[in-house]
Design an enzyme around this catalytic site. Structure first.
Site, PDB file in Angstrom:
ATOM      1  N   ASP A   5       0.874  -1.168   0.000  1.00  0.00           N
ATOM      2  CA  ASP A   5       0.000   0.000   0.000  1.00  0.00           C
ATOM      3  C   ASP A   5       0.916   1.225   0.000  1.00  0.00           C
ATOM      4  O   ASP A   5       2.099   1.137   0.342  1.00  0.00           O
ATOM      5  CB  ASP A   5      -0.968  -0.014   1.201  1.00  0.00           C
ATOM      6  CG  ASP A   5      -2.157   0.938   0.959  1.00  0.00           C
ATOM      7  OD1 ASP A   5      -2.080   1.780   0.024  1.00  0.00           O
ATOM      8  OD2 ASP A   5      -3.150   0.862   1.694  1.00  0.00           O
TER       9      ASP A   5
HETATM   10  C1  BGC Z   1      -5.061   3.281   0.031  1.00  0.00           C
HETATM   11  C2  BGC Z   1      -5.103   2.320  -1.142  1.00  0.00           C
HETATM   12  C3  BGC Z   1      -4.892   3.077  -2.430  1.00  0.00           C
HETATM   13  C4  BGC Z   1      -3.587   3.842  -2.343  1.00  0.00           C
HETATM   14  C5  BGC Z   1      -3.276   4.634  -3.586  1.00  0.00           C
HETATM   15  C6  BGC Z   1      -3.813   4.137   0.008  1.00  0.00           C
HETATM   16  O1  BGC Z   1      -3.846   5.112   1.004  1.00  0.00           O
HETATM   17  O2  BGC Z   1      -5.124   2.563   1.241  1.00  0.00           O
HETATM   18  O3  BGC Z   1      -6.328   1.640  -1.171  1.00  0.00           O
HETATM   19  O4  BGC Z   1      -4.922   2.212  -3.516  1.00  0.00           O
HETATM   20  O5  BGC Z   1      -3.643   4.743  -1.247  1.00  0.00           O
HETATM   21  O6  BGC Z   1      -4.184   5.670  -3.765  1.00  0.00           O
END
Ligand code: BGC
Length: 794
Positions: free
Chosen positions: A222
């Site tokens: 993530d």
């Molecule tokens: C979220 C993800 C997301 C990523 C990119 C993160 O903060 O938890 O679900 O895909 O950001 O935007």
């Protein structure tokens, strides 16, 4: 494919390899021209494909959110949605969409509840697998997320989730297992720790993910979840976002010194190269995707939204007859939520509000009755003109020092600058528009943003402030930055020149520009009580009232859990007052997750719309008038009150969140406590009537005859649950084992088959999966508490 990958790997030196296992940008994987590897942009994707940038000039189709999709109980529909997602991805030149979000609804307070499918692992898994298959069939990668136990948002970067093996396997890991089985090419791990180890380094990545499940794709972190060099040898393959930080220079040194083995890096590079081959970034162009015209995309989203809407109560008022004079009330009628907040956000080019949708089919009067106090809203396009172009919108000028480096005409007053290449070079950004008052009175004019911000109104500095990012989740704060405003009294038609200038700084060091800037306003309002009374008056004089209530972006969003299940503001009071003067009051609930509905037994009908995507209004009009069946069934239990909810807490204690309830979440927990919810899992009404008979079970297939006994076509979701009253292991009272969706014309009947998968009979033990010998009971019906048919299976 493997030989080709080895050949390419052999051409890469250490630097070349390391470049491929970190992002090249915020939403971009690195390429390498020397081996014919293209850079690979990627995009968030659970409810539409935003693209690499957050830019309204390149809009996206906004799809129904996770709870809505799951409420269709229709994996086949996902085949069509998947084709649309893939087409959107290709149009935006992205190779992977970061979705579906397949964590579970452990607590209704979970901030990303709207984005996840269900409280039930099987329903989640069926939808997840269908999504993965559907998108990847067109050569675009899906990315189920977040592996694993990322089921709430409080302290999401640091929380240590304590959860037993059996609970993990039977519940939280199961949707991932099925996604891998469906062929997922990428899986995103989560920010949290599980049982003491952060998920980017957790052995759960090795076993079961890469071990017994045989996942041969890429584990992507993530965004910002990679925490150490020491962990780089472990299961995470790709560190996002880029450009490389931890996995740049520090990792190079660690490999050179032998602290991390090059073999571990090679395994990650192989996976990235395999991924690149699958999505068509190596050896040739990506696979073509289906074409969707705007009209086709709109029709599909409208259809899915109607299929997702759950009618939980109806005294016969719905469907509304042709020509019924309705009062459309409630704050979400004209200002609804099409989608949830946070990284799942997309910027649609077209939306239909409930008010607009209903106005198109019935005679309507309208006032909101209640406004949700939310501060400034981005100045609506119909009120602002770009002084440079004279067209609706605003001008955005970027300065590096005193040099202007770019000017843009933009058609949104809410800019999100995430790794934006122009903003990245700017030290100052200025938004400018002419604002035209369409109502006389006191207007609030201001901005949302952080840094040193100045607001000029008609050439004079109205306010200037150093605004700092408050505490809490940075993502949430950046999308909803702090606001400041001044008040100006304006006449109808009066115009003012508004400028917002922000001195840009890196809000999150190392990430480049991550900035939300809004040019915001609040229109003059009549006093609250007057507004409330006006709505009740409209209801009194209408043949039926449709009250559209809902949550707000601040309440239901990524980065924050809810603290209450109540509808914000005076919405409950409004519904009660409207129902008191109009017995034909229909309430539409526009939320992504359960809310308390204390008035639910006093109104004629309650329809849950979820966050249904851009065609909200059109789909709602279809359902309320009966042009479409309300096709949804609850993918999650709706409580009467928060105090009844058996699994609620999302606040870690001393950094840990204990899943002490084990395998008993959602309806399993409700059944165990014996408390009656407002509406049970699986529940939902249509406009026709049904009968079912002759349940038989042969082998692991349940068969039942279902008949549409009404006078109109309809949809039914036939659900099969298992139970095992005298089990020697702890089990739910009953659990979902399979389901089938049937659409039938009036008078027609069908033999419905539901296959009960082996896993539904198994439980996890210290020695792996086991099946208790002897009979299980099969219950078939239309919700977890409406199961008239019983049979036995060995
Ligand atoms: C979220 C993800 C997301 C990523 C990119 C993160 O903060 O938890 O679900 O895909 O950001 O935007």
């Amino acid at each position: 494919m493997d030989d080709r990958i080895e050949e390419l790997l052999a051409k890469l030196d250490l630097q070349g390899k390391l470049r491929l296992i970190s992002g090249a940008g915020l939403f971009r994987l690195a390429g390498d021209p020397a081996i014919g590897l293209a850079e690979m942009p990627i995009s968030d994707g659970p409810s539409g494909v935003r693209g690499e940038n957050w830019d309204e000039r390149d809009p996206s189709v906004s799809l129904p959110s996770g709870t809505a999709i799951a409420a269709t109980w229709d994996p086949e529909l996902l085949g069509e949605i998947g084709a649309l997602i893939a087409a959107e991805a290709r149009r935006k030149d992205v190779y992977a969409v970061l979705g579906p979000t397949i964590n579970l609804h452990r607590s209704p307070l979970g901030g990303r509840h709207f984005e996840c499918f269900s409280e039930d692992p099987l329903l989640t898994a069926e939808m997840a697998a269908a999504y993965v298959r559907a998108v990847q069939a067109h050569g675009v990668s899906a990315c189920p997320k977040h592996y694993v136990a990322n089921d709430s948002e409080t302290d999401r970067f640091t929380v240590d989730v304590r959860v037993a093996d059996r609970t993990l396997r039977e519940l939280y890991l199961y949707p991932f297992e099925r996604s891998v089985e469906a062929g997922a090419w990428m899986v995103m791990n989560s920010y949290n720790s599980v049982n003491g180890v952060t998920m980017t380094e957790n052995t759960l990545l090795d076993e079961p993910l890469k071990g017994s499940w045989g996942f041969d794709g890429v584990v992507v972190s993530d965004w910002g979840a990679v925490r150490s060099i020491a962990g780089a040898a472990r299961g995470t393959d790709l560190c996002m976002p880029g450009p490389p930080m931890l996995w740049g220079e520090p990792l190079t040194k660690a490999v050179r010194s032998g602290e991390i083995s090059e073999e571990a890096i090679d395994d990650k590079v192989r996976r990235v190269l395999r991924f690149a081959t699958r999505v068509g970034a190596l050896d040739g162009p990506p696979q073509p995707t289906p074409d969707f015209t705007d009209a086709q995309a709109q029709d599909l989203v409208r259809h899915v939204a109607a299929q997702a809407m759950v009618l939980v109560r109806n005294d016969g008022t719905l469907p509304l007859r042709d020509g019924t004079k309705i009062a459309v009330l409630g704050p979400s009628a004209a200002e609804p939520r099409f989608l949830g907040g946070g990284s799942a956000t997309v910027l649609p080019g077209h939306t239909t509000t409930p008010l607009a949708g209903l106005e198109a089919v019935l005679p309507v009067t309208h006032t909101p009755g209640v406004r949700l106090v939310e501060g400034l809203i981005p100045a609506p396009l119909e009120l602002i003109t770009d002084p440079e172009t004279g067209t609706p919108g605003l001008s955005v000028r970027y300065f590096a020092g005193t040099t202007e480096i770019a000017t843009q005409h933009r058609t949104t007053a809410s800019l999100v600058l995430l790794g934006d290449p122009v903003a990245d070079r700017a030290s100052r950004i200025q938004l400018r528009a002419r604002l035209r008052a369409d109502t006389a009175g006191d207007w609030q004019i201001g901005f949302g943003g952080i840094g040193h911000v100045r607001l000029d109104v008609d050439g004079a500095t109205a306010l200037e402030d150093d605004v700092v990012l408050g505490s809490g989740d940075p993502a949430a704060a950046l999308l909803n930055p702090p606001q400041r405003y001044v008040t100006r009294t304006l006449a109808v038609g009066q115009e003012v020149d508004v400028r917002v200038a922000v001195d840009v700084q890196e809000a999150v060091p190392g990430l480049g520009i991550v900035l939300g800037i809004t040019l915001g306003i609040t229109r003059p309002r009549r006093p609250e009580d007057e507004e409330f009374a006006a709505a009740v008056e409209l209801a009194r004089n209408a043949e039926a009232a449709v009250v559209v209530v809902g949550t707000t972006e601040r309440i239901e969003s990524e980065g924050v859990d809810r603290t209450s299940l109540r509808l914000p503001g005076r919405q409950d009071e409004l519904v009660t007052a409207v129902a008191a003067v109009n017995p034909r009051t229909v309430v539409v609930v526009n939320s992504g997750a359960p809310v308390e509905m204390p008035w639910r037994d006093d109104v004629a009908a309650v329809l849950l719309s979820w966050f249904p995507g851009q065609e909200f209004g059109a789909a709602l009009a279809d359902v309320l008038t009966g042009a479409a069946e309300p096709g949804g069934r609850l993918p999650t239990t709706w409580p009467k009150t928060i105090t009844d909810v058996p699994v609620l807490g999302t606040t870690p204690d001393n950094g840990t969140l204990d899943y002490t309830e084990g395998i008993h979440i959602g309806y399993r927990a409700w059944l165990r406590t014996g408390t009656e919810p407002a509406y049970p899992f699986g529940h939902g009404l249509g406009y026709t009537t049904w009968s079912s008979s002759d349940l038989t079970v042969s082998g692991r297939v349940a068969t039942i005859t279902v008949r549409n006994t009404g006078d109109r076509a309809g949809k039914q979701v036939v659900q099969a649950y298992l139970s095992r009253p005298d089990s020697s292991v702890d089990r739910p009272v009953r659990w979902l084992a399979g389901f089938a969706t049937v659409n039938l014309e009036p008078g027609d009947s069908r033999l419905v088959e539901i296959t009960l998968p082996p896993r539904a009979f198994e439980h996890w033990t210290d020695n792996g999966w086991a099946t208790e010998p002897g009979a299980f009971t099969v219950h078939v019906g239309t919700s977890v508490t409406d199961l008239p048919h019983t049979a036995y299976v060995d």
